[in-house]
Write an enzyme that holds these catalytic residues in place. Sequence first.
Site, mmCIF file in Angstrom:
data_model
loop_
_atom_site.group_PDB
_atom_site.id
_atom_site.type_symbol
_atom_site.label_atom_id
_atom_site.label_comp_id
_atom_site.label_asym_id
_atom_site.label_seq_id
_atom_site.Cartn_x
_atom_site.Cartn_y
_atom_site.Cartn_z
ATOM 1 N N GLU A 119 -8.189 -5.012 4.902
ATOM 2 C CA GLU A 119 -8.051 -4.723 3.474
ATOM 3 C C GLU A 119 -6.900 -5.519 2.855
ATOM 4 O O GLU A 119 -6.975 -5.936 1.703
ATOM 5 C CB GLU A 119 -7.829 -3.216 3.289
ATOM 6 C CG GLU A 119 -9.083 -2.408 3.589
ATOM 7 C CD GLU A 119 -8.821 -0.960 3.991
ATOM 8 O OE1 GLU A 119 -8.323 -0.729 5.117
ATOM 9 O OE2 GLU A 119 -9.110 -0.061 3.189
ATOM 10 N N ARG A 138 -11.390 16.226 6.983
ATOM 11 C CA ARG A 138 -12.174 16.616 5.797
ATOM 12 C C ARG A 138 -13.587 17.005 6.195
ATOM 13 O O ARG A 138 -14.182 16.409 7.090
ATOM 14 C CB ARG A 138 -12.253 15.457 4.797
ATOM 15 C CG ARG A 138 -10.917 15.058 4.209
ATOM 16 C CD ARG A 138 -11.138 14.064 3.070
ATOM 17 N NE ARG A 138 -9.903 13.409 2.700
ATOM 18 C CZ ARG A 138 -9.695 12.091 2.776
ATOM 19 N NH1 ARG A 138 -10.658 11.288 3.183
ATOM 20 N NH2 ARG A 138 -8.538 11.583 2.417
ATOM 21 N N HIS A 160 -12.627 3.213 -0.198
ATOM 22 C CA HIS A 160 -12.626 2.202 0.874
ATOM 23 C C HIS A 160 -13.361 0.936 0.421
ATOM 24 O O HIS A 160 -13.878 0.179 1.252
ATOM 25 C CB HIS A 160 -13.333 2.693 2.157
ATOM 26 C CG HIS A 160 -12.718 3.886 2.814
ATOM 27 N ND1 HIS A 160 -13.462 4.964 3.264
ATOM 28 C CD2 HIS A 160 -11.444 4.191 3.116
ATOM 29 C CE1 HIS A 160 -12.669 5.859 3.804
ATOM 30 N NE2 HIS A 160 -11.432 5.424 3.719
ATOM 31 N N ASN A 166 0.877 -1.173 0.000
ATOM 32 C CA ASN A 166 0.000 0.000 0.000
ATOM 33 C C ASN A 166 0.916 1.226 0.000
ATOM 34 O O ASN A 166 1.442 1.617 1.042
ATOM 35 C CB ASN A 166 -0.889 -0.048 1.253
ATOM 36 C CG ASN A 166 -1.856 1.119 1.320
ATOM 37 O OD1 ASN A 166 -1.779 2.059 0.528
ATOM 38 N ND2 ASN A 166 -2.753 1.075 2.278
ATOM 39 N N ARG A 174 -2.553 -2.015 -3.548
ATOM 40 C CA ARG A 174 -3.738 -1.184 -3.404
ATOM 41 C C ARG A 174 -3.595 -0.009 -4.377
ATOM 42 O O ARG A 174 -2.557 0.662 -4.390
ATOM 43 C CB ARG A 174 -3.823 -0.662 -1.981
ATOM 44 C CG ARG A 174 -4.954 0.307 -1.825
ATOM 45 C CD ARG A 174 -4.839 1.098 -0.569
ATOM 46 N NE ARG A 174 -5.973 1.993 -0.458
ATOM 47 C CZ ARG A 174 -5.986 3.073 0.309
ATOM 48 N NH1 ARG A 174 -4.932 3.387 1.017
ATOM 49 N NH2 ARG A 174 -7.045 3.837 0.344
#
Length: 395
Positions: A382, A239, A178, A7, A89
Amino acid sequence: MKILVMNCGSSSLKYQLIDMTNENVMAKGLCERIGIEGSKIKHEGKEKYEAESPMPTHTEAIRLVIDMLTSSEYGVISSVDEISAAGHRVVHGGENFTSSTIVTPAVKAEIQECADLAPLHNPANLLGIDACEQLLPGKPQVVVFDTAFHQTMPEKAYLYALPYEYYEKYKVRRYGFHGTSHKYVSDRCASILGKDIKDLKIVTCHMGNGASVAAVQGGKVVDTSMGLTPLEGLVMGTRSGDMDPAIMQYVMGKESLSIKEMENILNKNSGVLGISGVSSDFRDIEAAADSGNARAAAALDVYYYRVAKYVGAYTAAMNGVDAVVFTAGLGENSARARSAICGYLGYLGLEIDEDKNNVRGVEVNFAKDSSKVAALLIPTNEELVIARDTVECLK
Ligand code: ADP
C-alpha cells in the site's frame, strides 16, 4: 524524488521514505503509544534504532521521524529538503473522493466531514497532515483514500435496502476499504499473468487483521465486502463481519448492554477471536486447532467458508472469474488458508498445486497448469501505491 509515506492511527504512526527513481524503500519505521505513557519509536534506516521517547502528540512523533531520517548515524538523507512531498493514507473519503488528491484547506474540511463515518481513523489522519504541514513547510502533501478505488461500484452494489432517505440524508451506503491494497494486487495480477487488466475478472482477497474481498472487472471495482464501515463482510480477527442485524438488540437485551458496548463487542471481541476464545492471531489459532482445540478449528472453518462464499458471489457478479488473488498477513503467509479456501472453488475449474502454494510472502501463481482459473499469492504494498499516487498528483 523522495516521498515520505505516512499512515497515522490514533496512537500510532507508520512511515516509509521511498526513493521514486527506483521505488526502493530507503527507511521505514513505526511510532507507538503516541499520547500515552511509554511512547516508542522503531526505525530502520542506515542502521536500526529502537527507543522510548516522549510523544505527547503526532507533531512530536513526526519531528522524531524527521530527526531519525536525517540523523548521521541512523538516517538516509542529509536534510528535509531532500523530501519532495508527503503522501498520507486516509481511511474514509466518502463519495467526494474518487482518486488521490493534493491537500488544500477545502480537502481537509471534506476529510473532517467524513470523520462521522470513520471516527477512529479520519481525525488521526488529519493530525498527521497538520503535523507535516508544520514540520515540512511548503512541501506538497497528497491524500490517498482507502475508499477511493471502490467508488466505481454501481448503485446496485452500494445501496442498502433501507429507507432511501438514509442514503440521501446521511450517506448510508457501502463504501469499501483496503482500496489501495486491492488496486495494487489487481494491477500486479494483470502484470504477472501478462494480460491487459481491461480483459480480466479478478477476485482479490485482502486477509489481514481486517479483511475484505473485492470484485475487480476490467480494472474497476464492481463490488466489495466492507460497507459503510469496515465491520461488514468477511469474518476478521476481532470483527464479526456479516450477521443478522437483529442479533444486536437480542443480545443487548439478554446481556443488558449499551449500544457502545455492543458495537465494541462486534469490533473488538468477535471474529475468530470470539469463536475460538484463543486469539485474534491466526498463528495462535492454527496452532491451537492442530493441538485439538475444537473451537479454534471451528473459527478457521467459519473464516475460510465465508471467504469462499464471497468468491462465489463475486464470480456471479462478474459472470466469471479469471484469477483469485490472496494478500495481507494471512493471505501472504498461510498456505493452509489459501489451500482451504481454494478447496471450495473446484466447481470453477480452479485447481491448485500444493507444492507451489507452500511458500510465504512471494509472488506466485500457484494454480496447476491445467487450472481454468489462476490462483495467486501477491504480497501487498500500500505504501508504494501511496508514493506513486503522490508523484502522479504532483505532475
Ligand atoms: P493489519 O495490517 O491489518 O494489521 P496484517 O496484514 O499484518 O494485518 O495481518 C495480520 C494477520 O496475519 C494476523 O492475524 C496474523 O496472525 C496473520 N499472520 C501473519 N503471519 C502469519 C503466518 N505465518 N501464519 C498465519 N497467519 C499469519
